[in-house]
Write a protein that holds these residues in place. Structure first.
Motif, PDB file in Angstrom:
ATOM      1  N   GLN A 272       1.603   2.446 -11.430  1.00  0.00           N
ATOM      2  CA  GLN A 272       2.253   1.266 -10.867  1.00  0.00           C
ATOM      3  C   GLN A 272       2.749   0.328 -11.957  1.00  0.00           C
ATOM      4  O   GLN A 272       3.879  -0.164 -11.907  1.00  0.00           O
ATOM      5  CB  GLN A 272       1.283   0.540  -9.935  1.00  0.00           C
TER       6      GLN A 272
ATOM      7  N   ALA B 167      -4.147  -1.419  -6.474  1.00  0.00           N
ATOM      8  CA  ALA B 167      -2.963  -0.590  -6.698  1.00  0.00           C
ATOM      9  C   ALA B 167      -2.427  -0.025  -5.381  1.00  0.00           C
ATOM     10  O   ALA B 167      -1.213  -0.033  -5.137  1.00  0.00           O
ATOM     11  CB  ALA B 167      -3.294   0.543  -7.667  1.00  0.00           C
TER      12      ALA B 167
ATOM     13  N   GLU C  14      -0.497  -2.573  -3.518  1.00  0.00           N
ATOM     14  CA  GLU C  14       0.859  -2.782  -4.022  1.00  0.00           C
ATOM     15  C   GLU C  14       1.806  -1.694  -3.528  1.00  0.00           C
ATOM     16  O   GLU C  14       2.938  -1.972  -3.128  1.00  0.00           O
ATOM     17  CB  GLU C  14       0.855  -2.846  -5.545  1.00  0.00           C
ATOM     18  N   PHE C  15       1.358  -0.434  -3.561  1.00  0.00           N
ATOM     19  CA  PHE C  15       2.193   0.645  -3.035  1.00  0.00           C
ATOM     20  C   PHE C  15       2.526   0.401  -1.562  1.00  0.00           C
ATOM     21  O   PHE C  15       3.683   0.474  -1.145  1.00  0.00           O
ATOM     22  CB  PHE C  15       1.471   1.997  -3.173  1.00  0.00           C
TER      23      PHE C  15
END
Length: 258
Positions: free
Chosen positions: A57, A229, A232-233
């Motif tokens: 990311q 993470a 965020e995806f």
């Protein structure tokens, strides 16, 4: 809240309970699939798995020196959360690690471009907005009060962009955007959707390379990193699909640095 279901530890426990209760009725392929998913989730609770996910990311965040001319005349820094309720607007210790990193990165950027406006964005669940405390900290670190502005109403990344775009007098459309490297891809998408031409200026990332045998063993901070993470995806995907633009809440960053 989207991130509540993205913890590999939480998902692993729920999957284990479901498989245990239904084991007698599951076909063989379902058992094998569940085992593979369980192993992946367990891997994401190790620093090895979490940092690989984080690196994928953070690598998507452009470096500040990749910004082409003309140089932006405004620096927008996004709040990353508060560790506790602030006692005053100058209670800088109430800012969490992510917010502090972003402030330090934005202040360092202002030293390179001292004529730029410096705008902090973000409310909080407390009476004092995190952007207010961030701006006060920036002033204490040398940013002139005349250059400082705060946006104190937004509670999500999408609203950060929309609220900053609505500021009066309006900002130039070309801005430096300061946030964590992990958060940068989603933030860039939100600000472009709000009409900005942002240049990324990410704060230092949280990726950490191998550091002994413990790197391959489960630890709570690694699970938190993976959760951040995955958030965020999922958050960026939801923005691109037009979902959760008004209801998502940004997660607190992982407490560990492994």
């Amino acid at each position: 809240m989207i991130s509540a279901w993205l913890s590999p530890l939480r998902l692993g426990v729920l999957l284990g309970l479901a498989v245990l209760l239904a084991w007698r009725w599951l076909p063989r392929w379902s058992r094998r699939t569940a085992l593979v998913i369980g192993l992946v989730l367990a891997w994401l609770t190790t620093p090895f798995g979490a940092n690989l996910l984080v690196r994928l990311q953070e690598a998507r965040a452009p470096a500040a020196d990749a910004c082409p001319a003309p140089t932006p005349e405004a620096i927008v820094v996004l709040g990353g959360g508060m560790a506790r309720e602030p006692r005053s607007a100058e209670d800088y210790a109430a800012l969490n690690v992510d917010s502090l990193r972003r402030v330090f990165a934005a202040v360092a950027l202002h030293r390179r471009y001292p004529d730029a406006q410096w705008i902090a964005s973000g409310a909080s669940r407390y009476a004092i907005a995190e952007s207010t405390t961030m701006a006060r900290l920036a002033e204490a670190l040398g940013v002139p009060a005349a250059a400082l502005r705060s946006e104190t109403a937004s509670r999500t990344t999408w609203h950060n962009a929309q609220a900053v775009a609505a500021l009066q007098p309006p900002l130039p459309r070309r801005v430096w955007l300061v946030t964590s490297a992990l958060h940068m891809p989603r933030a860039l998408y939100a600000f472009r959707a709000a009409g900005f031409d942002p240049c990324a200026a990410p704060a230092p990332g949280i990726y950490a390379g191998p550091a002994g045998p413990g790197y391959f063993l489960p630890i709570a901070s690694a699970a938190a990193k993976s959760e951040a993470a995955l958030h965020e995806f999922a958050g960026e995907l939801s923005y691109r699909l037009g979902l959760f633009r008004t209801t998502d809440r940004d997660p607190q960053p992982a407490s560990g640095e492994r």
